[in-house]
Motif scaffolding. Structure first.
Motif, PDB file in Angstrom:
ATOM      1  N   LYS A  69     -14.444   2.634   5.378  1.00  0.00           N
ATOM      2  CA  LYS A  69     -14.429   3.396   4.132  1.00  0.00           C
ATOM      3  C   LYS A  69     -13.660   4.693   4.356  1.00  0.00           C
ATOM      4  O   LYS A  69     -13.710   5.276   5.442  1.00  0.00           O
ATOM      5  CB  LYS A  69     -15.845   3.725   3.665  1.00  0.00           C
ATOM      6  CG  LYS A  69     -16.701   2.519   3.325  1.00  0.00           C
ATOM      7  CD  LYS A  69     -18.083   2.970   2.824  1.00  0.00           C
ATOM      8  CE  LYS A  69     -18.969   1.778   2.492  1.00  0.00           C
ATOM      9  NZ  LYS A  69     -19.415   1.045   3.697  1.00  0.00           N
ATOM     10  N   ILE A  70     -12.945   5.137   3.334  1.00  0.00           N
ATOM     11  CA  ILE A  70     -12.269   6.428   3.387  1.00  0.00           C
ATOM     12  C   ILE A  70     -12.773   7.300   2.247  1.00  0.00           C
ATOM     13  O   ILE A  70     -13.187   6.800   1.201  1.00  0.00           O
ATOM     14  CB  ILE A  70     -10.733   6.299   3.315  1.00  0.00           C
ATOM     15  CG1 ILE A  70     -10.302   5.541   2.057  1.00  0.00           C
ATOM     16  CG2 ILE A  70     -10.190   5.633   4.566  1.00  0.00           C
ATOM     17  CD1 ILE A  70      -8.788   5.502   1.847  1.00  0.00           C
ATOM     18  N   ILE A  71     -12.749   8.615   2.471  1.00  0.00           N
ATOM     19  CA  ILE A  71     -13.184   9.593   1.483  1.00  0.00           C
ATOM     20  C   ILE A  71     -11.980  10.447   1.120  1.00  0.00           C
ATOM     21  O   ILE A  71     -11.395  11.108   1.975  1.00  0.00           O
ATOM     22  CB  ILE A  71     -14.299  10.490   2.038  1.00  0.00           C
ATOM     23  CG1 ILE A  71     -15.435   9.647   2.618  1.00  0.00           C
ATOM     24  CG2 ILE A  71     -14.823  11.430   0.961  1.00  0.00           C
ATOM     25  CD1 ILE A  71     -16.407  10.442   3.446  1.00  0.00           C
ATOM     26  N   ILE A  72     -11.602  10.448  -0.150  1.00  0.00           N
ATOM     27  CA  ILE A  72     -10.444  11.201  -0.622  1.00  0.00           C
ATOM     28  C   ILE A  72     -10.948  12.365  -1.475  1.00  0.00           C
ATOM     29  O   ILE A  72     -11.620  12.153  -2.486  1.00  0.00           O
ATOM     30  CB  ILE A  72      -9.500  10.315  -1.450  1.00  0.00           C
ATOM     31  CG1 ILE A  72      -9.116   9.058  -0.659  1.00  0.00           C
ATOM     32  CG2 ILE A  72      -8.263  11.094  -1.865  1.00  0.00           C
ATOM     33  CD1 ILE A  72      -8.484   7.970  -1.502  1.00  0.00           C
TER      34      ILE A  72
ATOM     35  N   ARG B  29      -3.576   3.100   2.774  1.00  0.00           N
ATOM     36  CA  ARG B  29      -4.381   3.758   3.807  1.00  0.00           C
ATOM     37  C   ARG B  29      -5.269   2.782   4.560  1.00  0.00           C
ATOM     38  O   ARG B  29      -5.552   2.960   5.740  1.00  0.00           O
ATOM     39  CB  ARG B  29      -5.253   4.848   3.186  1.00  0.00           C
ATOM     40  CG  ARG B  29      -4.508   6.080   2.702  1.00  0.00           C
ATOM     41  CD  ARG B  29      -3.669   6.714   3.805  1.00  0.00           C
ATOM     42  NE  ARG B  29      -4.447   7.094   4.963  1.00  0.00           N
ATOM     43  CZ  ARG B  29      -4.798   8.334   5.273  1.00  0.00           C
ATOM     44  NH1 ARG B  29      -4.425   9.327   4.488  1.00  0.00           N
ATOM     45  NH2 ARG B  29      -5.497   8.601   6.356  1.00  0.00           N
ATOM     46  N   LEU B  30      -5.753   1.740   3.868  1.00  0.00           N
ATOM     47  CA  LEU B  30      -6.691   0.807   4.486  1.00  0.00           C
ATOM     48  C   LEU B  30      -6.027  -0.450   5.042  1.00  0.00           C
ATOM     49  O   LEU B  30      -6.703  -1.291   5.638  1.00  0.00           O
ATOM     50  CB  LEU B  30      -7.769   0.401   3.473  1.00  0.00           C
ATOM     51  CG  LEU B  30      -8.803   1.491   3.159  1.00  0.00           C
ATOM     52  CD1 LEU B  30      -9.614   1.129   1.930  1.00  0.00           C
ATOM     53  CD2 LEU B  30      -9.725   1.713   4.343  1.00  0.00           C
ATOM     54  N   LYS B  31      -4.716  -0.577   4.876  1.00  0.00           N
ATOM     55  CA  LYS B  31      -4.012  -1.805   5.251  1.00  0.00           C
ATOM     56  C   LYS B  31      -4.257  -2.205   6.693  1.00  0.00           C
ATOM     57  O   LYS B  31      -4.535  -3.370   6.991  1.00  0.00           O
ATOM     58  CB  LYS B  31      -2.514  -1.618   5.002  1.00  0.00           C
ATOM     59  CG  LYS B  31      -1.683  -2.853   5.335  1.00  0.00           C
ATOM     60  CD  LYS B  31      -0.213  -2.614   5.041  1.00  0.00           C
ATOM     61  CE  LYS B  31       0.608  -3.848   5.392  1.00  0.00           C
ATOM     62  NZ  LYS B  31       2.058  -3.607   5.121  1.00  0.00           N
TER      63      LYS B  31
ATOM     64  N   GLU C 254     -13.123   1.283   0.014  1.00  0.00           N
ATOM     65  CA  GLU C 254     -13.753   0.424   1.027  1.00  0.00           C
ATOM     66  C   GLU C 254     -12.935  -0.853   1.201  1.00  0.00           C
ATOM     67  O   GLU C 254     -12.519  -1.479   0.214  1.00  0.00           O
ATOM     68  CB  GLU C 254     -15.173   0.082   0.583  1.00  0.00           C
ATOM     69  CG  GLU C 254     -15.873  -0.948   1.441  1.00  0.00           C
ATOM     70  CD  GLU C 254     -17.208  -1.397   0.847  1.00  0.00           C
ATOM     71  OE1 GLU C 254     -17.793  -2.354   1.390  1.00  0.00           O
ATOM     72  OE2 GLU C 254     -17.655  -0.804  -0.153  1.00  0.00           O
ATOM     73  N   LYS C 255     -12.714  -1.247   2.439  1.00  0.00           N
ATOM     74  CA  LYS C 255     -12.055  -2.528   2.722  1.00  0.00           C
ATOM     75  C   LYS C 255     -13.123  -3.576   2.971  1.00  0.00           C
ATOM     76  O   LYS C 255     -13.938  -3.448   3.886  1.00  0.00           O
ATOM     77  CB  LYS C 255     -11.138  -2.417   3.931  1.00  0.00           C
ATOM     78  CG  LYS C 255     -10.321  -3.687   4.181  1.00  0.00           C
ATOM     79  CD  LYS C 255      -9.280  -3.477   5.254  1.00  0.00           C
ATOM     80  CE  LYS C 255      -8.428  -4.721   5.458  1.00  0.00           C
ATOM     81  NZ  LYS C 255      -7.384  -4.520   6.495  1.00  0.00           N
ATOM     82  N   GLN C 256     -13.126  -4.617   2.135  1.00  0.00           N
ATOM     83  CA  GLN C 256     -14.167  -5.635   2.204  1.00  0.00           C
ATOM     84  C   GLN C 256     -13.783  -6.810   3.103  1.00  0.00           C
ATOM     85  O   GLN C 256     -12.620  -7.004   3.449  1.00  0.00           O
ATOM     86  CB  GLN C 256     -14.473  -6.141   0.799  1.00  0.00           C
ATOM     87  CG  GLN C 256     -15.082  -5.083  -0.121  1.00  0.00           C
ATOM     88  CD  GLN C 256     -15.561  -5.692  -1.423  1.00  0.00           C
ATOM     89  OE1 GLN C 256     -14.814  -6.373  -2.117  1.00  0.00           O
ATOM     90  NE2 GLN C 256     -16.819  -5.440  -1.767  1.00  0.00           N
ATOM     91  N   GLU C 257     -14.794  -7.586   3.450  1.00  0.00           N
ATOM     92  CA  GLU C 257     -14.584  -8.784   4.265  1.00  0.00           C
ATOM     93  C   GLU C 257     -13.942  -9.909   3.463  1.00  0.00           C
ATOM     94  O   GLU C 257     -13.234 -10.753   4.021  1.00  0.00           O
ATOM     95  CB  GLU C 257     -15.940  -9.274   4.819  1.00  0.00           C
ATOM     96  CG  GLU C 257     -16.607  -8.327   5.794  1.00  0.00           C
ATOM     97  CD  GLU C 257     -16.015  -8.419   7.194  1.00  0.00           C
ATOM     98  OE1 GLU C 257     -15.162  -9.306   7.413  1.00  0.00           O
ATOM     99  OE2 GLU C 257     -16.408  -7.610   8.050  1.00  0.00           O
TER     100      GLU C 257
END
Length: 236
Positions: A130-133, A121-123, A179-182
């Motif tokens: 951020k995503i909420i599932i 989902r974050l690719k 969350e996708k981090q730096e």
């Protein structure tokens, strides 16, 4: 007086529809698919620039369909009607295709399932997303939405209440946040740990399970805080 702009728009839309009718959708650019959708909500106007603007703003087609209504309306050329249409298509897609034969969404009860799903989902999302599932009692997916800008900050009680509202509206039994981090590899920072502690306390208060907080690095490596030795106690 001849309306050259109107003739161009009508002709272009006709050619676009004919292209998809005879060639299918497989070889279309993402912006062309979005452009076709927008023709149904924006009459008498060239919508190609708007379609490209949406994709540039949100980073990808998935980003467009994960956005909130208020975020979509901030993009030039997108009004309430077009934003509502995009939200509707995203919701119809979720309901039609996120359910399996059991009538429930895909299960995220295992570590690998969670990491694979969140990574996918974050690719294409930008770092910091951020995503909420939302999950049901069997830890199957009810919904997955991108967090709004307001929900990216957990310092104010109002923002926490917005999380609770999102979960209650979906009748969720549990919540996973990813969350996708730096950084290339996922790393729980001090801010991340502080966030997890606040969310743990808040979700306990409203009796919703805090199932996991997943970190995704730019390399694609993923870390489940729920299944880590140091942080597992904050989840249920």
């Amino acid at each position: 007086m001849i309306n050259m702009q109107g003739e161009y728009v009508n002709g272009h839309r006709g050619r676009l529809k004919e292209k998809f009718k005879f060639s299918g959708f497989s070889f279309a650019y993402d912006y062309e698919l979005l452009e076709l959708l927008l023709t149904y909500s924006i009459p008498r106007k060239d919508v190609k620039p708007i379609a490209k603007r949406l994709i540039n703003h949100f980073g990808s087609l998935e980003g467009v369909f994960s956005a909130e209504q208020s975020e979509l309306e901030q993009v030039g050329g997108i009004g309430a009607g077009s934003a509502s249409l995009i939200i509707l298509i995203a919701e119809l897609n979720r309901r039609a295709f996120s359910k399996g034969h059991s009538g429930k969404g895909a299960s995220l009860s295992g570590k690998k399932q969670r990491l694979d799903y969140c990574r996918g989902r974050l690719k294409e999302m930008p770092c910091g997303t951020k995503i909420i599932i939302s999950l049901d009692n069997s830890e199957c997916i009810i919904s997955c939405r991108k967090a709004t800008k307001e929900l990216n900050s957990y310092s104010e009680s109002g923002n926490l209440n917005a999380f609770g509202k999102n979960a209650l509206q979906n009748h969720a039994a549990g919540i996973i946040i990813a969350e996708k981090q730096e950084s290339e590899t996922p790393c729980p920072t001090a801010a991340t740990v502080s966030t997890i502690i606040k969310l743990n306390s808040f979700f306990r208060m409203i009796n919703i399970g805090f199932a996991d907080y997943v970190l995704i690095g730019k390399s694609g490596e993923a870390l489940s805080m729920r299944f880590s030795d140091s942080f597992g106690k904050y989840f249920r």
